[in-house]
Design a protein around this motif. Structure first.
Motif: not given
Length: 194
Positions: A64-82
Motif C-alpha cells: 500500500d506504500d502509505g495508503e490506508p491498509g488494504g486500499t491499494a495493494g490488495r485490490p490491485m492483487l485481486h484484479v491480477l488474480r481474477q
C-alpha cells in the motif's frame, strides 16, 4: 492455464485532481519487481505513493506504500488474480491532488487503474520451462540436436568429454514426449542422469 502479458502497458486515471499512473508488466519474480518499483520511485520523486501488486510463480505481494491498509495493494492483487495472471507486476504511482477519496474511493481508483491497463494488454499463455540433462555418444549428437530443435527446446549447453552431456529446457509438458523420442532415437544409448 495461467496467462501472462506480452509487454508493459500503461494507463493514466484522473480522479478528483489525483493522478494514478498505472502500469502492468511481465516480470520473472520478486527481485525484478523490486527493481522496477525502485526505478519508479526514482523516476517519480514527487509522487505521494508507489503502490504495487505481484503474482509470479506462486510468489505474491500487495504493498500500500502509505495508503490506508488494504486500499491499494490488495485490490490491485485481486484484479491480477481474477484474470488468472502469473508473472505480472501491477504498479500505480499516485500524485495526490489535495482531495481525500476515502477508503472506498481509493479501492475503486486502484482497482480501476489496473483493470483499465489490463484491458489494453495482450495476454499470452504462460509456459513453464523444465530443465533436462542427457548423456550420449558422439555419434548421436547431430540427430539429438535436430530433435531438440524440432521440439522447440531452448538454452542448449553442451559439454564434450568421454561422452556428450546436453543440458536444455523444454516447454510445459513436452518433456515426456521429447524424452521418449530421444530414447527411441538412441536405442538405449542415451542416459538421463538426475
Amino acid at each position: 492455464m495461467s496467462q501472462t502479458i506480452a509487454s508493459a502497458v500503461r494507463h493514466e486515471l484522473l480522479i478528483r485532481k489525483s493522478r494514478f499512473l498505472a502500469c502492468v508488466q511481465p516480470v520473472a519474480g520478486r527481485a525484478q519487481a523490486l527493481e522496477v518499483v525502485a526505478g519508479l520511485r526514482a523516476e517519480h520523486p514527487g509522487a505521494a505513493h508507489v503502490c504495487w501488486a505481484l503474482l509470479a510463480g506462486g510468489d505474491s505481494a500487495a504493498v500500500d506504500d502509505g495508503e490506508p491498509g488494504g486500499t491499494a495493494g490488495r485490490p490491485m492483487l485481486h484484479v491480477l488474480r481474477q484474470q488468472a495472471l502469473d508473472g505480472v507486476l501491477a504498479t500505480v504511482v499516485r500524485y495526490f491532488g489535495g482531495v481525500k477519496l476515502g477508503a472506498g474511493g481509493l479501492v475503486r481508483a486502484y482497482t480501476d487503474a489496473v483493470a483499465q491497463a489490463l484491458l489494453q494488454a495482450d495476454k499470452v499463455a504462460l509456459l513453464r520451462w523444465h530443465g533436462l540433462h542427457c548423456v550420449l555418444p558422439y555419434a548421436l549428437e547431430g540427430a539429438v540436436r535436430r530433435a531438440l530443435d524440432a521440439a522447440g527446446a531452448r538454452g542448449l549447453q553442451v559439454e564434450h568429454g568421454p561422452l556428450v552431456h546436453m543440458h536444455f529446457e523444454v516447454a510445459g509438458d513436452a518433456g515426456a514426449a521429447l524424452r521418449a523420442r530421444l530414447d527411441e532415437l538412441g536405442q538405449g544409448r542415451i542416459g538421463w542422469p538426475s
